[in-house]
Write an enzyme that holds these catalytic residues in place. Structure first.
Site, PDB file in Angstrom:
ATOM      1  N   GLU A 102       0.825  -1.200   0.000  1.00 38.54           N
ATOM      2  CA  GLU A 102       0.000   0.000   0.000  1.00 38.54           C
ATOM      3  C   GLU A 102       0.867   1.260   0.000  1.00 38.54           C
ATOM      4  O   GLU A 102       1.961   1.269   0.563  1.00 38.54           O
ATOM      5  CB  GLU A 102      -0.896   0.015   1.245  1.00 38.54           C
ATOM      6  CG  GLU A 102      -1.935  -1.085   1.171  1.00 38.54           C
ATOM      7  CD  GLU A 102      -2.828  -1.165   2.396  1.00 38.54           C
ATOM      8  OE1 GLU A 102      -3.956  -1.620   2.250  1.00 38.54           O
ATOM      9  OE2 GLU A 102      -2.393  -0.795   3.505  1.00 38.54           O
ATOM     10  N   CYS A 115       3.359   8.585   0.870  1.00 44.92           N
ATOM     11  CA  CYS A 115       3.993   7.662   1.812  1.00 44.92           C
ATOM     12  C   CYS A 115       4.190   6.311   1.120  1.00 44.92           C
ATOM     13  O   CYS A 115       3.231   5.687   0.674  1.00 44.92           O
ATOM     14  CB  CYS A 115       3.083   7.535   3.034  1.00 44.92           C
ATOM     15  SG  CYS A 115       3.671   6.361   4.246  1.00 44.92           S
ATOM     16  N   CYS A 122       6.649  -6.739   7.359  1.00 42.07           N
ATOM     17  CA  CYS A 122       7.765  -6.175   8.120  1.00 42.07           C
ATOM     18  C   CYS A 122       8.192  -7.193   9.162  1.00 42.07           C
ATOM     19  O   CYS A 122       7.351  -7.896   9.730  1.00 42.07           O
ATOM     20  CB  CYS A 122       7.334  -4.884   8.814  1.00 42.07           C
ATOM     21  SG  CYS A 122       8.695  -4.042   9.668  1.00 42.07           S
ATOM     22  N   CYS A 126       6.808  -4.464  15.840  1.00 42.44           N
ATOM     23  CA  CYS A 126       6.501  -3.422  16.829  1.00 42.44           C
ATOM     24  C   CYS A 126       5.090  -3.700  17.352  1.00 42.44           C
ATOM     25  O   CYS A 126       4.178  -4.025  16.574  1.00 42.44           O
ATOM     26  CB  CYS A 126       6.573  -2.029  16.209  1.00 42.44           C
ATOM     27  SG  CYS A 126       8.245  -1.616  15.654  1.00 42.44           S
ATOM     28  N   CYS A 129       1.847  -1.932  15.779  1.00 48.56           N
ATOM     29  CA  CYS A 129       1.755  -1.719  14.333  1.00 48.56           C
ATOM     30  C   CYS A 129       1.137  -2.921  13.618  1.00 48.56           C
ATOM     31  O   CYS A 129       1.543  -4.062  13.834  1.00 48.56           O
ATOM     32  CB  CYS A 129       3.154  -1.449  13.783  1.00 48.56           C
ATOM     33  SG  CYS A 129       3.187  -1.245  11.998  1.00 48.56           S
ATOM     34  N   GLU A 173      10.571  -1.811   6.857  1.00 46.37           N
ATOM     35  CA  GLU A 173      11.671  -1.045   7.438  1.00 46.37           C
ATOM     36  C   GLU A 173      12.671  -0.758   6.312  1.00 46.37           C
ATOM     37  O   GLU A 173      13.370  -1.655   5.851  1.00 46.37           O
ATOM     38  CB  GLU A 173      12.318  -1.856   8.574  1.00 46.37           C
ATOM     39  CG  GLU A 173      13.639  -1.308   9.074  1.00 46.37           C
ATOM     40  CD  GLU A 173      13.642   0.184   9.435  1.00 46.37           C
ATOM     41  OE1 GLU A 173      12.777   0.634  10.183  1.00 46.37           O
ATOM     42  OE2 GLU A 173      14.535   0.900   8.926  1.00 46.37           O
ATOM     43  N   SER A 204      12.051   7.034   7.242  1.00 46.96           N
ATOM     44  CA  SER A 204      11.726   6.782   8.648  1.00 46.96           C
ATOM     45  C   SER A 204      12.231   5.398   9.043  1.00 46.96           C
ATOM     46  O   SER A 204      11.978   4.411   8.349  1.00 46.96           O
ATOM     47  CB  SER A 204      10.210   6.858   8.834  1.00 46.96           C
ATOM     48  OG  SER A 204       9.864   6.574  10.173  1.00 46.96           O
ATOM     49  N   CYS A 346      -0.881   5.839   9.816  1.00 46.27           N
ATOM     50  CA  CYS A 346       0.359   5.159  10.223  1.00 46.27           C
ATOM     51  C   CYS A 346       0.044   3.873  10.967  1.00 46.27           C
ATOM     52  O   CYS A 346      -0.793   3.869  11.866  1.00 46.27           O
ATOM     53  CB  CYS A 346       1.164   5.995  11.199  1.00 46.27           C
ATOM     54  SG  CYS A 346       1.519   7.628  10.665  1.00 46.27           S
TER      55      CYS A 346
HETATM   56  N1  SAH Z   1       9.781   0.948   9.861  1.00 43.54           N
HETATM   57  C1  SAH Z   1       9.825   2.370   9.759  1.00 43.54           C
HETATM   58  C2  SAH Z   1       8.797   2.944   8.818  1.00 43.54           C
HETATM   59  C3  SAH Z   1       7.408   2.394   8.897  1.00 43.54           C
HETATM   60  S1  SAH Z   1       6.458   2.793  10.355  1.00 43.54           S
HETATM   61  C4  SAH Z   1       9.722   3.009  11.122  1.00 43.54           C
HETATM   62  O1  SAH Z   1       9.527   2.277  12.105  1.00 43.54           O
HETATM   63  O2  SAH Z   1       9.899   4.200  11.241  1.00 43.54           O
HETATM   64  C5  SAH Z   1       6.095   4.480  10.112  1.00 43.54           C
HETATM   65  C6  SAH Z   1       5.632   5.213  11.363  1.00 43.54           C
HETATM   66  O3  SAH Z   1       4.332   4.764  11.753  1.00 43.54           O
HETATM   67  C7  SAH Z   1       6.543   5.001  12.553  1.00 43.54           C
HETATM   68  O4  SAH Z   1       6.850   6.226  13.152  1.00 43.54           O
HETATM   69  C8  SAH Z   1       5.698   4.146  13.476  1.00 43.54           C
HETATM   70  O5  SAH Z   1       6.094   4.317  14.810  1.00 43.54           O
HETATM   71  C9  SAH Z   1       4.311   4.650  13.157  1.00 43.54           C
HETATM   72  N2  SAH Z   1       3.248   3.738  13.546  1.00 43.54           N
HETATM   73  C10 SAH Z   1       3.228   2.397  13.495  1.00 43.54           C
HETATM   74  N3  SAH Z   1       2.059   1.911  13.984  1.00 43.54           N
HETATM   75  C11 SAH Z   1       1.323   2.978  14.343  1.00 43.54           C
HETATM   76  C12 SAH Z   1       0.013   3.127  14.889  1.00 43.54           C
HETATM   77  N4  SAH Z   1      -0.760   2.074  15.176  1.00 43.54           N
HETATM   78  N5  SAH Z   1      -0.419   4.383  15.119  1.00 43.54           N
HETATM   79  C13 SAH Z   1       0.334   5.463  14.823  1.00 43.54           C
HETATM   80  N6  SAH Z   1       1.555   5.375  14.297  1.00 43.54           N
HETATM   81  C14 SAH Z   1       2.060   4.146  14.065  1.00 43.54           C
END
Ligand code: SAH
Length: 358
Positions: A102, A115, A122, A126, A129, A173, A204, A346
């Site tokens: 996406e 974006c 991934c 996390c 996420c 990532e 990011s 995000c």
């Molecule tokens: N892997 C990279 C890029 C993808 S995540 C990274 O970690 O930066 C992009 C952003 O979305 C990151 O700042 C992450 O912390 C945020 N993110 C992930 N899950 C989220 C959620 N449920 N709500 C808000 N932001 C989120």
């Protein structure tokens, strides 16, 4: 939602969009064509944004047929678009092997921010996420990364608004798909490519320290955003397991060493999770650990997903958190989340439309 389908595809062929100008030159020469054909091919791809050889009308037909057997023009056999109530557009691209990614096109005041995804899924898991929940499938090729920009540009061509900022913040990532991501960035910057300014591109990362060091040495400096999300190793490791490999001290040292020009700043992203990382003590510890780093802080309200246990912090808590950081001298912004009603915000990208799987 609209759907767009193109012809047959498989991953056996290479992609023209995987080639740098130098590689394109070698490809053209290997097929016995004059050098100026390289420029023609690059112009068709990056200026005219065509998706088939049929459209490359100034190339000999026999050569087009030969090329079609070796390399594909279009990385996405099909795509569909969903638009949210705030005009955020989410694109679901099907790749040539049937996987899906996406991209999100976010309307700002005078431009779009786009974006991009860098991986299918991934590996980082996390805790908050949704992409992390689906696990890792594969890295994207450079042409599949840059192709997202071209496809969205084509789709929004009729609009007066232009894409001006590109953020590598979608699925995956980027620094764990280092080579292909850097290659795609080079094509974004290249004059023969998209010719975007380095100041308009932001990568990011969850904090892949060796990748951050390497990126600083590539000969171009794009903006760096780091997903901080917690001010102590204990908490950060719970939320972001990658912190066990690259703990905060190493991560922050890599930020200090990233060779940003004087007037630019590293962005720290901090998702506020109700009662987990959002107390005044957390805010002061964030201020302590970022001391001496030229940075700004983006506070992001959590976008809840049904598959994660966390809730967003209350507005009062968010404002109190911001106030502490402002008091300590940090430029701190509340980043409005767009596109949540179509799971385009995000952390909500899954490569599947929620309506199709709910
Ligand atoms: N892997 C990279 C890029 C993808 S995540 C990274 O970690 O930066 C992009 C952003 O979305 C990151 O700042 C992450 O912390 C945020 N993110 C992930 N899950 C989220 C959620 N449920 N709500 C808000 N932001 C989120």
């Amino acid at each position: 939602m609209s759907l767009c389908l193109y012809g047959k595809h498989s991953m056996q062929n290479d992609l023209l969009l995987n080639y740098t100008p130098t590689e394109m030159q070698a490809f053209v020469e290997a097929s016995g064509q004059p050098r100026y054909r390289t420029k023609q091919l690059l112009e068709w791809l990056y200026r005219s944004k065509v998706v088939s050889y049929d459209e490359m009308t100034n190339l000999p037909k026999a050569w087009r047929e030969e090329l079609a057997r070796k390399a594909d023009v279009n990385p996405f056999p099909s795509f569909s678009v969903q638009e949210s109530s705030d005009s955020t557009r989410k694109y679901l691209f099907t790749l040539r092997d049937g996987q899906a990614i996406e991209s999100v096109c976010i309307p700002m005041k005078e431009h779009f921010t786009l974006c991009l995804s860098t991986q299918v899924g991934c590996a980082l898991e996390c805790a908050f996420c949704l992409t992390g929940k689906q696990g890792f499938t594969r890295n994207l090729q450079a042409g599949e990364i840059i192709g997202q920009i071209l496809a969205v540009q084509r789709d929004t061509a009729a609009s007066d608004t232009k894409i001006s900022n590109i953020v590598l913040m979608g699925m995956g990532e980027p620094l764990l798909n280092y080579d292909q991501t850097v290659k795609a960035i080079r094509m974004m910057l290249a004059e023969e490519g998209l010719h975007v300014s380095n100041r308009k591109i932001t990568l990011s990362t969850a904090g892949i320290v060796p990748g951050m060091h390497k990126l600083g040495q590539e000969g171009f400096i794009i903006n760096l955003a780091v997903s901080l999300n917690a001010p102590t190793d204990d908490l950060r490791s719970q939320l972001m397991p990658i912190n066990k490999t690259y703990p905060l001290q190493e991560l922050l040292q890599a930020c200090r060493e990233y060779p940003l020009p004087e007037r630019r700043r590293i962005t720290f992203e901090y998702i506020l999770l109700d009662r987990i990382n959002d107390t005044p003590e957390h805010a002061s510890t964030v201020a302590d650990i970022l001391q001496g780093i030229r940075c700004k802080i983006n506070l992001i309200p959590l976008n809840p997903t049904s598959e994660t246990p966390y809730r967003p912090s209350s507005e009062a808590t968010v404002l109190a958190f911001q106030e502490i950081l402002l008091q300590r001298g940090y430029s701190t912004f509340l980043r409005a989340s767009k596109g949540a009603d179509i799971s385009a915000a995000c952390g909500q990208l899954s490569g599947k439309y929620r309506s199709e799987i709910d």
